[in-house]
Design a protein around this motif. Structure first.
Motif, short mmCIF file in Angstrom:
data_model
loop_
_atom_site.label_atom_id
_atom_site.label_comp_id
_atom_site.label_asym_id
_atom_site.label_seq_id
_atom_site.Cartn_x
_atom_site.Cartn_y
_atom_site.Cartn_z
N GLN A 63 -6.22 -101.48 -48.68
CA GLN A 63 -5.81 -101.01 -49.37
C GLN A 63 -4.42 -100.09 -48.37
OE1 GLN A 63 -7.25 -98.32 -52.31
NE2 GLN A 63 -8.91 -97.87 -50.55
N VAL A 64 -3.07 -101.02 -49.17
CA VAL A 64 -2.13 -101.03 -48.46
C VAL A 64 -1.05 -100.05 -49.64
CG1 VAL A 64 0.21 -101.97 -47.34
CG2 VAL A 64 -2.45 -101.83 -46.72
N VAL A 65 -0.08 -99.62 -49.44
CA VAL A 65 0.35 -99.53 -50.14
C VAL A 65 2.42 -98.08 -50.75
CG1 VAL A 65 1.29 -97.36 -52.83
CG2 VAL A 65 -0.99 -97.73 -52.03
N ASP A 66 3.08 -99.39 -50.25
CA ASP A 66 4.49 -99.11 -49.45
C ASP A 66 5.28 -98.21 -50.36
OD1 ASP A 66 4.11 -100.83 -47.48
OD2 ASP A 66 4.70 -102.98 -48.24
N ILE A 67 5.73 -97.50 -50.08
CA ILE A 67 6.97 -95.80 -50.56
C ILE A 67 8.15 -96.12 -50.37
CG2 ILE A 67 6.76 -93.51 -51.14
CD1 ILE A 67 4.79 -94.57 -51.99
#
Ligand SMILES: O=C(O)CCC(=O)C(=O)O
Ligand SMILES: [Fe+2]
Length: 230
Positions: free
Chosen positions: A134-138
């Motif tokens: 899982q990857v989330v860019d903030i």
């Protein structure tokens, strides 16, 4: 003047990541940046550089280092200290990121620290959170305050790629520019019990998997190995 806290969990995830936009106003930010540019003595080297305030953590004893004197929070920092915990943070770190610099994917050491907040100033940058696949860019927009709690604090790594541009979700390529962040850390009371053998230095130590070569100066260098970030 004190600043109001109104942190809310981000719906995009990662779970436990709390956020507050416009924590300070642009005029206040401008005054701070002027102090950072003209009023501080920074280490003389290229890339990301840091200044520390408060206590220094000793990674040999896993306590506060009695040999390093407490460094008072400067006047400009005082109104920026979170008032949402039961006490002020033990350690505050001001970091400067010139364009092209970043911070490797890591989890801030569980053994030393509990709560973690970060205020972003200057130019925005993308921060990548990763947990397994899982990857989330903030988008770390200027003047935003972030708090890592729960999963986002313990079970996701975070890092900023070393690069001169960020490509946004809509394909727009945004140049990096000078960015500063202020990271606030509270020393942990008691042991971390999260048990995450990949990311938790307490769990790793209990299993005889302790990493060597800890840096005293830079808690962010307590990096847990993370596979190549694309
Ligand atoms: O620059 C930031 O916003 C966060 C830096 C960070 O992850 C750290 O210092 O541990
Ligand atoms: Fe960090």
């Amino acid at each position: 003047m004190g600043t109001q806290f109104n942190l809310k969990e981000l719906e995009t995830g990662p779970r436990g990541l709390l956020w507050q936009s416009d924590f300070i106003d642009p005029a206040h930010e401008e005054r701070l940046i002027s102090i950072f540019r003209n009023g501080l003595e920074w280490p003389d080297r290229s890339g990301r550089i840091s200044l520390h305030y408060g206590y220094t953590f000793d990674y040999k004893t896993f306590g506060l280092d009695p040999d390093v004197p407490y460094k008072e929070f400067p006047e400009w920092l005082q109104p920026l200290i979170p008032t949402t915990e039961s006490r002020p943070p033990e350690q505050v770190c001001l970091q400067y990121y010139p364009p092209g610099s970043g911070i490797p994917p890591h989890v801030d050491t569980h053994m030393a620290y509990d709560q973690l907040y970060a205020l972003s100033l200057g130019a925005p940058a993308l921060m990548r959170f990763r947990r397994g696949e899982q990857v989330v860019d903030i988008d770390l927009e200027p003047r935003s305050m972030m708090q890592m709690t729960g999963d986002s604090r313990l079970h996701w790594t975070h890092g900023i790629k070393k690069r001169k541009t960020d490509t946004m979700a809509d394909g727009i390529v945004r140049p990096r520019a000078d960015r500063w962040s202020i990271t606030y850390r509270w020393v942990r009371d008691g042991d971390c019990e999260c048990g995450n053998l990949d990311l938790c230095d307490v769990a790793q130590r209990r299993h005889g998997l302790e990493k060597e070569k800890r840096s005293v100066k830079d808690p962010a260098s307590q990096t847990a190995p993370d596979k190549a970030v694309s």
